[in-house]
Enzyme design. Structure first.
Site, mmCIF file in Angstrom:
data_model
loop_
_atom_site.group_PDB
_atom_site.id
_atom_site.type_symbol
_atom_site.label_atom_id
_atom_site.label_comp_id
_atom_site.label_asym_id
_atom_site.label_seq_id
_atom_site.Cartn_x
_atom_site.Cartn_y
_atom_site.Cartn_z
ATOM 1 C CE LYS A 110 -3.537 -2.671 0.727
ATOM 2 N NZ LYS A 110 -4.708 -2.835 -0.111
HETATM 3 C C1 LIG Z 1 -1.003 -7.792 2.381
HETATM 4 C C2 LIG Z 1 -2.090 -7.725 1.375
HETATM 5 N N1 LIG Z 1 -2.067 -8.588 0.340
HETATM 6 C C3 LIG Z 1 -3.023 -8.561 -0.598
HETATM 7 C C4 LIG Z 1 -4.077 -7.681 -0.539
HETATM 8 C C5 LIG Z 1 -5.086 -7.692 -1.634
HETATM 9 O O1 LIG Z 1 -4.871 -6.610 -2.500
HETATM 10 P P1 LIG Z 1 -6.091 -6.022 -3.332
HETATM 11 O O2 LIG Z 1 -7.084 -5.503 -2.348
HETATM 12 O O3 LIG Z 1 -5.497 -4.931 -4.145
HETATM 13 O O4 LIG Z 1 -6.651 -7.124 -4.123
HETATM 14 C C6 LIG Z 1 -4.143 -6.777 0.528
HETATM 15 C C7 LIG Z 1 -5.232 -5.783 0.694
HETATM 16 O O5 LIG Z 1 -5.772 -5.239 -0.138
HETATM 17 C C8 LIG Z 1 -3.116 -6.776 1.474
HETATM 18 O O6 LIG Z 1 -3.106 -5.890 2.461
HETATM 19 N N1 LIG Z 2 -6.458 -5.243 2.114
HETATM 20 C C1 LIG Z 2 -6.826 -3.885 2.160
HETATM 21 C C2 LIG Z 2 -8.287 -3.659 1.911
HETATM 22 C C3 LIG Z 2 -8.538 -2.318 1.318
HETATM 23 O O1 LIG Z 2 -7.971 -2.300 0.047
HETATM 24 P P1 LIG Z 2 -7.773 -1.016 -0.848
HETATM 25 O O2 LIG Z 2 -6.635 -1.388 -1.744
HETATM 26 O O3 LIG Z 2 -9.033 -0.787 -1.538
HETATM 27 O O4 LIG Z 2 -7.422 0.135 0.042
HETATM 28 C C4 LIG Z 2 -6.322 -3.305 3.467
HETATM 29 O O5 LIG Z 2 -5.290 -3.742 3.916
HETATM 30 O O6 LIG Z 2 -6.927 -2.449 4.042
#
Ligand SMILES: Cc1ncc(COP(=O)(O)O)c(C=O)c1O
Ligand SMILES: N[C@@H](CCOP(=O)(O)O)C(=O)O
Length: 459
Positions: A110
């Site tokens: 993120k």
């Molecule tokens: C550590 C981790 N892996 C994978 C994901 C999944 O990613 P996305 O939500 O972009 O599919 C998330 C949260 O979104 C996450 O925090």
């Molecule tokens: N896994 C995410 C969920 C939110 O996902 P986002 O990419 O839409 O912000 C988290 O860790 O909060």
């Protein structure tokens, strides 16, 4: 470059407008009206370039920003990362690579987007002189990344909703221990889907939205997705693209990351397969396998950040698969809300299957993969990455496979220790995380109560 809503009823906006809006006013998500493409020569020229230069080349066409100015913001965003390559590749096997996306300040992928949108927001606000209120939903990682990017900033209040008892202790403490008064951790008695639904409900209350100057930092926000496109290019080029095709496996929950990969492919990056890896919250895998997109209740797992059933960005994928038909998408989203799901049309399913594969990883296999990978390669995987590695192993072929390592194992020490017998340590700068005081507000799963809390705090 203009952005249109996936539901077809909101005004078209430029990049900055779409970024500041977050969710479109018709409840949809912004996507580019056209996806800019890069030539094979332009992609080849990225080889050997610093991550920041690749970021500029990939993102500039979407933003219309003056290149030197955008480059300055990109440089600031990634200056604090703990690895010179920003997103290094590690080889796991003959044809399998891991893309480490956890060298940012909060140890998850993120940070790549959040650090940059922190810069982009500040830049826009300096010019406009506005105040903004960020309300975000998190299953653990988005929340801490957002707080890190926005803590202490004047004219920004940041409220993060997380599911009480359903994030790891490290994740919770990352959100409850910042001392800056403008960031607020709110523990909701519900699951992540409840938190995300509450955020969307606040956006759809236009009076509230306008009164507080609401904006989004979840992948609802197009700028989040865009910043995530960059590492698909950087890693593919490092392995020989565009001359060599690559595939990606993406641990998936809210579908933002894998959709960023789809954008990279449409921009001209020769990606063979995009593999969606899910934990037992496998709605996306079931959808690809059966054509029925149906919620099944969020189940807690040892990869809690992916405990999601209402996968926000799947709406963007559907919009593309339905030939950019906003009316059709709007109806599907109504069906998802009112009836819990919908059948995907044959044409759209075929379009989805042309780009995406999928797989599901059980709890036992997640732990076994952490254990086996540690024993075989010495690499310590976080549980989300382990879900990706397990599913990737089922999809290995001639094309090199890159699995996204989405978080640092030290964010999930209990799961990693249970699998390997060794407890991964936090980096020294976070070593006192467990001694810091926590500050949070616990709240019922009630949107009106959340709005009241936010307005009280703003007053
Ligand atoms: C550590 C981790 N892996 C994978 C994901 C999944 O990613 P996305 O939500 O972009 O599919 C998330 C949260 O979104 C996450 O925090
Ligand atoms: N896994 C995410 C969920 C939110 O996902 P986002 O990419 O839409 O912000 C988290 O860790 O909060």
């Amino acid at each position: 470059m203009l952005y249109v809503s996936t539901r077809g009823q909101a005004p078209e906006l430029d990049f900055e407008g779409a970024m500041l809006a977050g969710l479109a006013r018709d409840g949809g998500l912004y996507v580019p009206a056209e996806i800019p493409t890069l030539t094979q020569a332009q992609i080849a020229a990225m080889a050997g370039q610093p991550y920041e230069d690749i970021a500029l080349r990939v993102m500039q066409p979407f933003t219309g920003m003056e290149p030197a100015h955008l480059k300055d913001l990109i440089d600031r965003a990634y200056a604090g990362f703990g690895h010179d390559a920003r997103a290094p590749l590690v080889q796991l096997g003959p044809n399998h690579f891991l893309l480490e996306l956890f060298h940012g300040p909060t140890l998850a992928f993120k940070d790549f987007a959040m650090q940059l949108i922190g810069q982009l927001f500040q830049d826009a606000m300096r010019r406009k002189g506005d105040r903004i209120t960020i309300v975000g939903a998190t299953s653990g990682d988005t929340g801490s990344a957002a707080m890190e990017a926005f803590r202490g900033l004047e004219n920004v209040e940041c409220f993060i909703l997380y599911p009480h008892g359903r994030v790891s202790e490290v994740q919770r403490r990352q959100m409850t221990t910042p001392t800056e008064a403008n960031v607020h951790a709110i523990a909701v008695d519900g699951d992540f889907d409840d938190c995300q639904a509450a955020v969307k409900a606040m956006f759809n209350d236009h009076a509230f939205r306008d009164r507080v100057g609401l904006t989004a930092v979840n992948s609802i926000n197009w700028a989040r997705v865009l910043a995530q496109v960059v590492y698909f290019f950087a890693s593919a080029v490092a392995l020989g693209a565009p001359q060599r095709r690559v595939s990606f496996t993406v641990p998936t929950g809210n579908f933002g990351d894998v959709f960023a990969g789809w954008i990279a492919k449409r921009m001209g990056l020769p990606i063979d397969r995009l593999v969606i890896a899910t934990n037992r919250n496998d709605i996306l895998h079931r959808t690809l396998a059966t054509g029925e997109h149906r919620k099944d209740g969020v189940q807690p797992t040892i990869s809690p950040s992916m405990d999601i059933q209402v996968s926000s960005n799947f709406e963007r994928a559907l919009f593309m698969a339905y030939g950019r038909d906003g009316k059709a998408v709007s109806q599907l989203m109504d069906e998802l809300r009112d009836a819990g799901g919908f059948p995907v049309s044959q044409g759209a399913l075929q379009a989805l299957r042309e780009d995406y594969d999928s797989g599901r990883c059980s709890e036992d296999d997640t732990a076994a993969t952490i254990r086996a990978m540690h024993a075989r390669t010495g690499e310590v995987l976080c549980p989300h990455t382990a879900v990706g590695v397990k599913v990737a192993e089922e999809h290995l072929a001639q094309t090199p496979m890159i699995t996204l390592a989405t978080a640092h194992p030290a964010k999930f020490p209990d799961a990693v220790e249970a699998a390997t017998g060794a407890r991964p340590a936090l980096p020294p700068r976070m070593a006192d995380l467990f001694e810091r005081d926590e500050r949070l507000t616990r709240i019922a799963n009630d949107v009106d109560a959340m709005k009241t809390l936010i307005e009280k705090r703003l007053a």
